[in-house]
Design an enzyme around this catalytic site. Structure first.
Site, PDB file in Angstrom:
ATOM      1  CB  CYS A 186      -1.080   0.118   1.116  1.00 16.45           C
ATOM      2  SG  CYS A 186      -1.763  -1.397   1.407  1.00 16.45           S
ATOM      3  CG  HIS A 241      -3.108   3.533   2.445  1.00 17.20           C
ATOM      4  ND1 HIS A 241      -3.717   2.980   1.034  1.00 17.20           N
ATOM      5  CD2 HIS A 241      -3.025   2.355   3.251  1.00 17.20           C
ATOM      6  CE1 HIS A 241      -4.108   1.832   1.337  1.00 17.20           C
ATOM      7  NE2 HIS A 241      -3.958   1.133   2.511  1.00 17.20           N
ATOM      8  CG  ASN A 267      -6.641  -0.532   1.848  1.00 20.39           C
ATOM      9  OD1 ASN A 267      -6.121  -0.343   1.030  1.00 20.39           O
ATOM     10  ND2 ASN A 267      -6.191  -1.102   2.774  1.00 20.39           N
TER      11      ASN A 267
HETATM   12  C1  LIG Z   1     -10.067  -5.215  10.747  1.00 19.45           C
HETATM   13  C2  LIG Z   1     -10.613  -3.972  11.727  1.00 19.45           C
HETATM   14  C3  LIG Z   1     -11.389  -3.410  11.042  1.00 19.45           C
HETATM   15  C4  LIG Z   1     -11.116  -5.112  13.082  1.00 19.45           C
HETATM   16  O1  LIG Z   1     -11.812  -3.937  13.910  1.00 19.45           O
HETATM   17  P1  LIG Z   1     -11.571  -4.331  15.407  1.00 19.45           P
HETATM   18  O2  LIG Z   1     -12.356  -3.405  15.871  1.00 19.45           O
HETATM   19  O3  LIG Z   1     -10.021  -4.216  15.564  1.00 19.45           O
HETATM   20  O4  LIG Z   1     -12.171  -5.661  15.637  1.00 19.45           O
HETATM   21  P2  LIG Z   1     -11.346  -6.964  16.046  1.00 19.45           P
HETATM   22  O5  LIG Z   1     -10.380  -7.411  15.372  1.00 19.45           O
HETATM   23  O6  LIG Z   1     -11.191  -6.747  17.540  1.00 19.45           O
HETATM   24  O7  LIG Z   1     -12.560  -7.883  16.186  1.00 19.45           O
HETATM   25  C5  LIG Z   1     -13.904  -7.927  16.920  1.00 19.45           C
HETATM   26  C6  LIG Z   1     -14.578  -8.963  16.504  1.00 19.45           C
HETATM   27  O8  LIG Z   1     -15.312  -8.406  15.325  1.00 19.45           O
HETATM   28  C7  LIG Z   1     -15.350  -9.533  14.683  1.00 19.45           C
HETATM   29  N1  LIG Z   1     -15.443  -9.101  12.951  1.00 19.45           N
HETATM   30  C8  LIG Z   1     -14.228  -9.124  12.244  1.00 19.45           C
HETATM   31  N2  LIG Z   1     -14.740  -8.552  11.114  1.00 19.45           N
HETATM   32  C9  LIG Z   1     -15.965  -8.474  11.094  1.00 19.45           C
HETATM   33  C10 LIG Z   1     -16.838  -8.358  10.080  1.00 19.45           C
HETATM   34  N3  LIG Z   1     -16.631  -7.808   8.777  1.00 19.45           N
HETATM   35  N4  LIG Z   1     -18.226  -8.185  10.578  1.00 19.45           N
HETATM   36  C11 LIG Z   1     -18.677  -8.627  11.741  1.00 19.45           C
HETATM   37  N5  LIG Z   1     -17.724  -8.961  12.766  1.00 19.45           N
HETATM   38  C12 LIG Z   1     -16.364  -8.878  12.279  1.00 19.45           C
HETATM   39  C13 LIG Z   1     -14.107 -10.310  14.709  1.00 19.45           C
HETATM   40  O9  LIG Z   1     -14.193 -11.651  14.303  1.00 19.45           O
HETATM   41  C14 LIG Z   1     -14.158 -10.161  16.481  1.00 19.45           C
HETATM   42  O10 LIG Z   1     -14.984 -11.245  16.882  1.00 19.45           O
HETATM   43  P3  LIG Z   1     -14.907 -11.899  18.203  1.00 19.45           P
HETATM   44  O11 LIG Z   1     -14.801 -10.923  19.166  1.00 19.45           O
HETATM   45  O12 LIG Z   1     -15.985 -12.736  18.363  1.00 19.45           O
HETATM   46  O13 LIG Z   1     -13.724 -12.452  18.258  1.00 19.45           O
HETATM   47  C15 LIG Z   1      -9.391  -3.276  12.495  1.00 19.45           C
HETATM   48  O14 LIG Z   1      -8.741  -3.820  13.200  1.00 19.45           O
HETATM   49  C16 LIG Z   1      -8.767  -2.310  11.273  1.00 19.45           C
HETATM   50  O15 LIG Z   1      -9.142  -1.559  10.473  1.00 19.45           O
HETATM   51  N6  LIG Z   1      -7.440  -2.670  11.146  1.00 19.45           N
HETATM   52  C17 LIG Z   1      -6.653  -2.113  10.152  1.00 19.45           C
HETATM   53  C18 LIG Z   1      -6.638  -2.784   9.076  1.00 19.45           C
HETATM   54  C19 LIG Z   1      -6.147  -2.368   7.675  1.00 19.45           C
HETATM   55  O16 LIG Z   1      -6.442  -1.140   7.346  1.00 19.45           O
HETATM   56  N7  LIG Z   1      -5.373  -3.043   7.045  1.00 19.45           N
HETATM   57  C20 LIG Z   1      -4.600  -2.398   5.774  1.00 19.45           C
HETATM   58  C21 LIG Z   1      -3.705  -1.719   5.947  1.00 19.45           C
HETATM   59  S1  LIG Z   1      -2.686  -1.344   4.559  1.00 19.45           S
END
Ligand SMILES: CC(C)(COP(=O)(O)OP(=O)(O)OC[C@H]1O[C@@H](n2cnc3c(N)ncnc32)[C@H](O)[C@@H]1OP(=O)(O)O)[C@@H](O)C(=O)NCCC(=O)NCCS
Length: 324
Positions: A114, A251, A281
């Site tokens: 990215c 980004h 993204n």
């Molecule tokens: C991926 C992201 C949205 C997850 O959000 P979060 O608040 O951190 O959520 P968590 O990973 O703590 O997960 C919380 C719960 O939501 C669930 N969950 C994950 N994706 C889900 C979705 N699309 N819909 C519903 N629930 C979801 C998980 O399984 C977890 O469930 P559990 O508690 O039963 O295990 C967040 O971490 C994020 O945006 N990170 C950066 C990712 C990114 O930008 N990547 C590219 C970089 S170039």
């Protein structure tokens, strides 16, 4: 006067199929969850076009915006980690699709996930400043849908396919450019997609491609630090104050990441150009798509001072200033 880089034209292309949050009917997810955690409402996914096809549409639009003869292009760099093929590069395929086969063109791909488009901008700036390049086409193009596990709700809802392109040329200016880039190769496991596997040639098996794997929360924390660091580094180098910056183009990964940075650095959120709610993204394509769209909508204008700041797998992060 300094040898500077002019972004003479910008263009972008979205993939054909729009997928809204409520279209993920096969996943245990909801529009409410995706919107509140990421800010993303929709993304575009390719049905037939490969990375070079999206790159071609974005490139043609940038060439038209720059009002140049395409034969002036002597350098093509495509930032991507989802190329059409292992080889040749998307840049070489794009050269052929643009009908530039009889022109001397330096063409190659660059993979910094990215962060790739900012790295391509920095690379081409160096070529332009040394006189190696006169007119460059740089493209960020991805078909991330090829490396998605469409049953993994924690990744597949985040990403989209698309391409954005710049035409860059040399110009003399009182401003100097600021560039910054860094990498933490030891954090590979936080965000990765497997490549081709080493084969046991005495027991050859069909090759499989790798899907994207991510530790969401670790990426989230890294992203906030990476954007803040990138902005600080180029502000310090450029001797601009944050008030003198018209727009920051980060980004486009997650609205909450951008909001955290804005609040931590006390930068008004309106200073950030954001279109991730519609595109998701798109990795290396996200910054040029956001900029080209903002230019087409009359938001980015000639003379604006901008900071582009990318982050991604590697882990890598980079920032550059530009005066439009
Ligand atoms: C991926 C992201 C949205 C997850 O959000 P979060 O608040 O951190 O959520 P968590 O990973 O703590 O997960 C919380 C719960 O939501 C669930 N969950 C994950 N994706 C889900 C979705 N699309 N819909 C519903 N629930 C979801 C998980 O399984 C977890 O469930 P559990 O508690 O039963 O295990 C967040 O971490 C994020 O945006 N990170 C950066 C990712 C990114 O930008 N990547 C590219 C970089 S170039």
């Amino acid at each position: 006067m300094n040898d500077n880089v002019k972004i003479k034209g910008m263009g972008y292309a979205a993939a054909q199929r729009r997928i809204n949050n409520h279209d993920f009917t096969w996943l245990d997810t909801s529009d409410e969850w995706i919107t509140s955690r990421t800010g993303i409402n929709s993304r575009y996914v390719t049905e037939t076009e490969n990375t070079s096809d999206l790159a071609l549409r974005a490139a043609l639009s940038a060439i038209e915006d720059a009002k140049i003869d395409k034969h002036e292009i002597d350098t093509i760099i495509v930032a991507t980690f989802t190329p059409d093929m292992q080889t040749p590069s998307v840049a070489s395929i794009l050269q052929a699709k643009l009908g530039l086969n009889d022109c001397p063109v330096m063409a190659f791909d660059l993979n910094s996930a990215c962060t790739g488009f900012v790295m391509a901008f920095q690379t081409v700036s160096a070529f332009i400043q040394t006189g190696r390049t006169k007119t460059a086409l740089i493209v960020g193009a991805e078909t991330l849908s090829k490396v998605m596990n469409w049953n993994d709700r924690s990744t597949c809802v985040l990403f989209g396919d698309g391409a954005g392109a710049f035409i860059c040329t040399q110009y003399a200016s009182k401003e100097s450019m600021a560039h910054f880039a860094n990498s933490r190769g030891d954090l590979e496991d936080v965000l990765s997609a497997e490549g081709l596997q080493i084969q046991d040639i005495s027991n050859a098996r069909p090759l499989t491609g790798g899907t994207l794997k991510m530790q969401g929360q670790a990426v989230f924390r890294f992203a906030i630090d990476a954007i803040s660091d990138g902005i600080r580094q180029v502000i310090e180098q450029s001797k601009w104050s944050l008030d003198e910056v018209d727009y920051i183009i980060p980004h486009q990964a997650n609205m909450r990441i951008i909001a955290h940075v804005a609040s931590k650095m006390k930068i008004p959120q309106e200073k950030f150009i954001i279109n991730l709610e519609r595109f998701g993204n798109t990795s290396a394509a996200s910054i040029p798509i956001a900029m080209a769209e903002a230019k087409a909508n009359g938001i980015l204008k000639e003379g604006h001072r901008v900071i582009m700041v990318g982050f991604g797998a590697g882990l890598t992060w980079a920032a550059s200033t530009a005066v439009l």
